[in-house]
Design an enzyme around this catalytic site. Structure first.
Site, PDB file in Angstrom:
ATOM      1  N   HIS A  94      -1.701  14.377 -11.272  1.00 16.60           N
ATOM      2  CA  HIS A  94      -1.009  13.119 -11.009  1.00 16.60           C
ATOM      3  C   HIS A  94      -1.816  11.868 -11.323  1.00 16.60           C
ATOM      4  O   HIS A  94      -1.304  10.768 -11.206  1.00 16.60           O
ATOM      5  CB  HIS A  94      -0.543  13.051  -9.549  1.00 16.60           C
ATOM      6  CG  HIS A  94      -1.673  12.774  -8.600  1.00 16.60           C
ATOM      7  ND1 HIS A  94      -2.497  13.760  -8.161  1.00 16.60           N
ATOM      8  CD2 HIS A  94      -2.121  11.631  -8.045  1.00 16.60           C
ATOM      9  CE1 HIS A  94      -3.419  13.232  -7.366  1.00 16.60           C
ATOM     10  NE2 HIS A  94      -3.213  11.942  -7.282  1.00 16.60           N
TER      11      HIS A  94
HETATM   12  C1  UD1 Z   1      -1.538   8.015  -4.473  1.00 17.42           C
HETATM   13  C2  UD1 Z   1      -2.979   7.588  -4.327  1.00 17.42           C
HETATM   14  C3  UD1 Z   1      -3.896   8.722  -4.789  1.00 17.42           C
HETATM   15  C4  UD1 Z   1      -3.525  10.035  -4.146  1.00 17.42           C
HETATM   16  C5  UD1 Z   1      -2.053  10.330  -4.399  1.00 17.42           C
HETATM   17  C6  UD1 Z   1      -1.633  11.647  -3.781  1.00 17.42           C
HETATM   18  C7  UD1 Z   1      -3.396   5.191  -4.604  1.00 17.42           C
HETATM   19  C8  UD1 Z   1      -3.996   4.179  -5.493  1.00 17.42           C
HETATM   20  N1  UD1 Z   1      -3.281   6.428  -5.126  1.00 17.42           N
HETATM   21  O1  UD1 Z   1      -1.260   8.097  -5.856  1.00 17.42           O
HETATM   22  O2  UD1 Z   1      -5.227   8.375  -4.439  1.00 17.42           O
HETATM   23  O3  UD1 Z   1      -4.333  11.082  -4.659  1.00 17.42           O
HETATM   24  O4  UD1 Z   1      -1.291   9.249  -3.841  1.00 17.42           O
HETATM   25  O5  UD1 Z   1      -0.289  11.916  -3.878  1.00 17.42           O
HETATM   26  O6  UD1 Z   1      -3.055   4.885  -3.487  1.00 17.42           O
HETATM   27  N2  UD1 Z   1       6.617   8.257  -5.914  1.00 17.42           N
HETATM   28  C9  UD1 Z   1       7.793   8.858  -5.544  1.00 17.42           C
HETATM   29  N3  UD1 Z   1       7.945   9.282  -4.265  1.00 17.42           N
HETATM   30  C10 UD1 Z   1       6.972   9.131  -3.322  1.00 17.42           C
HETATM   31  C11 UD1 Z   1       5.775   8.495  -3.708  1.00 17.42           C
HETATM   32  C12 UD1 Z   1       5.594   8.092  -4.991  1.00 17.42           C
HETATM   33  O7  UD1 Z   1       8.698   9.027  -6.336  1.00 17.42           O
HETATM   34  O8  UD1 Z   1       7.165   9.532  -2.172  1.00 17.42           O
HETATM   35  C13 UD1 Z   1       6.418   7.846  -7.310  1.00 17.42           C
HETATM   36  C14 UD1 Z   1       6.792   6.416  -7.542  1.00 17.42           C
HETATM   37  O9  UD1 Z   1       7.456   6.364  -8.766  1.00 17.42           O
HETATM   38  C15 UD1 Z   1       5.457   5.714  -7.654  1.00 17.42           C
HETATM   39  C16 UD1 Z   1       4.549   6.787  -8.186  1.00 17.42           C
HETATM   40  O10 UD1 Z   1       5.076   8.007  -7.661  1.00 17.42           O
HETATM   41  O11 UD1 Z   1       5.518   4.601  -8.454  1.00 17.42           O
HETATM   42  C17 UD1 Z   1       3.137   6.620  -7.758  1.00 17.42           C
HETATM   43  O12 UD1 Z   1       3.026   6.515  -6.349  1.00 17.42           O
HETATM   44  P1  UD1 Z   1       1.828   5.680  -5.684  1.00 17.42           P
HETATM   45  O13 UD1 Z   1       1.951   5.711  -4.220  1.00 17.42           O
HETATM   46  O14 UD1 Z   1       1.708   4.372  -6.348  1.00 17.42           O
HETATM   47  O15 UD1 Z   1       0.500   6.425  -6.130  1.00 17.42           O
HETATM   48  P2  UD1 Z   1       0.223   7.970  -6.373  1.00 17.42           P
HETATM   49  O16 UD1 Z   1       0.188   8.217  -7.826  1.00 17.42           O
HETATM   50  O17 UD1 Z   1       1.110   8.829  -5.550  1.00 17.42           O
END
Ligand code: UD1
Length: 356
Positions: A205
């Protein structure tokens, strides 16, 4: 004493559970759980709270997704009035996600003491958003709880006074130790049983691996090659699944699944022939379990998993991934040991420092 715990993203939940449990036994401590809502899908959040026995959050800031600036700013804006209203004595933040740094910054500016659980880890790679979060959070924290000696050294080198640093061990391993028996029972049923052995378990991811079409395509191709020798089970983060679809990439015979709940994922890890990942926490869990781990990154903020554990950094070189998988299949996987203080009691050591 009123203690706030701030969680927001999937990897926070297994870290907060043991600390909350350990503090429960101290009658003078009142605990408040704040969920920022950084992760909001049921299978990224709710199911983890449930399986880890974490109470429903007292406050949910429901910030959702956004760019880093937007998400971080939104958490700060929504957290500040809660802090002003409830005036905790200590705010505990966990790991290295945007929720961690955002809550630490708000608290420090309002003069509320901050404790950072999983302090001192460094990849020395500032292109990782998490590295920026780690550096800033540790500068803001009053109490720094570290999992390993390398973390203490990093903090010393950054000028953090030694009396603020407490080496307590690895809280994530506390959750693993506690729930491994339940996970093993789980592995007698469901997904684990339906997997033809042997299998490789994959997670992916990191923005650096999944946000660029050419890089993601190359990784998927290497995984397809691996799938000629081993079944490849790939519970995909929502970000990764979306990128695969957006870039029109083919997943062939890779078994792409929704993110798995904690117990199912632990069961799958414990029975995997090899784990291929770019996660931080999974490097640690595989080291504890003695399962070979191939990490699709050039560096790691968790060097003990390489020096003592089963982790091998393969970077983004497909030939290295193939040769390391072959070594595992030939019975020559790297053997490891469990790092000191990864013993299931880190949460209790944190509680002892906080409660005095
Ligand atoms: C975050 C953390 C990372 C961790 C990871 C574990 C930061 C900078 N990164 O990354 O350190 O290892 O979580 O999962 O905080 N999304 C969904 N559903 C959700 C959550 C996210 O669809 O419940 C999608 C959204 O499109 C979002 C993308 O995933 O834009 C990224 O989510 P985000 O919370 O920004 O960071 P992660 O990549 O999950």
């Amino acid at each position: 004493m009123n203690v706030f715990h701030i969680v927001g993203a999937r990897p926070n939940f297994m870290k907060v559970a043991p600390v909350m449990n350990a503090l429960k036994t101290r009658p003078h401590i009142v605990q408040t759980l704040v969920h920022t809502g950084q992760h909001y899908d049921a299978n990224m959040s709710e199911v983890f709270l449930e399986q880890l026995g974490i109470p429903a959050p007292d406050v949910n800031l429901a910030v959702g997704s956004g760019t880093h600036a937007r998400q971080t700013a939104e958490i700060m804006t929504r957290f500040e009035p809660v802090l002003l209203d409830r005036k905790p004595d200590l705010v505990l933040v966990y790991g290295d996600v945007n929720s961690t740094v955002a809550a630490a910054l708000v608290s420090a500016k309002l003069g509320v003491r901050v404790g950072h659980v999983e302090a001192g880890l460094r990849s020395f790679d500032r292109t990782m958003p998490e590295e920026i979060n780690r550096l800033l959070t540790d500068q803001l924290a009053d109490l720094l709880f570290t999992p390993s000696e390398d973390a203490d050294v990093n903090l010393r080198n950054e000028g953090i006074p030694a009396e603020q640093v407490f080496r307590v061990g690895n809280v994530m391993i506390d959750s693993l130790v506690k729930l491994l028996p339940a996970a093993r029972r789980q592995s007698q049923t469901g997904l684990c049983l339906s997997q033809p052995k042997p299998y490789a378990l994959v997670t992916l991811h990191r923005p650096a691996n999944v946000d660029d079409a050419a890089i993601l395509k190359r990784i998927l191709q290497s995984l397809l090659e691996v799938s000629q020798d081993l079944a490849v089970v790939f519970p995909a983060h929502p970000r990764t699944r979306k990128r695969i679809a957006d870039f029109g990439l083919q997943a062939g015979q890779l078994q792409i699944l929704d993110p798995l709940p904690y117990l199912e994922f632990l069961a799958m890890q414990s029975r995997a022939t090899v784990v291929i990942t770019d996660s931080g926490g999974i490097q640690e869990e595989t080291t504890y379990l003695g399962v070979p781990c191939l990490t699709l990154r050039e560096n790691t903020e968790r060097p003990v998993t390489v020096s003592l554990g089963t982790n091998v950094l393969v970077g983004c070189d497909p030939s290295k991934l193939r040769s390391e998988v072959s070594r595992v299949l030939a019975g020559q996987a790297k053997k490891g040991t469990i790092p000191p203080l990864w013993d299931g009691h880190a949460g209790e050591r944190i509680a002892a420092v906080i409660a005095g």
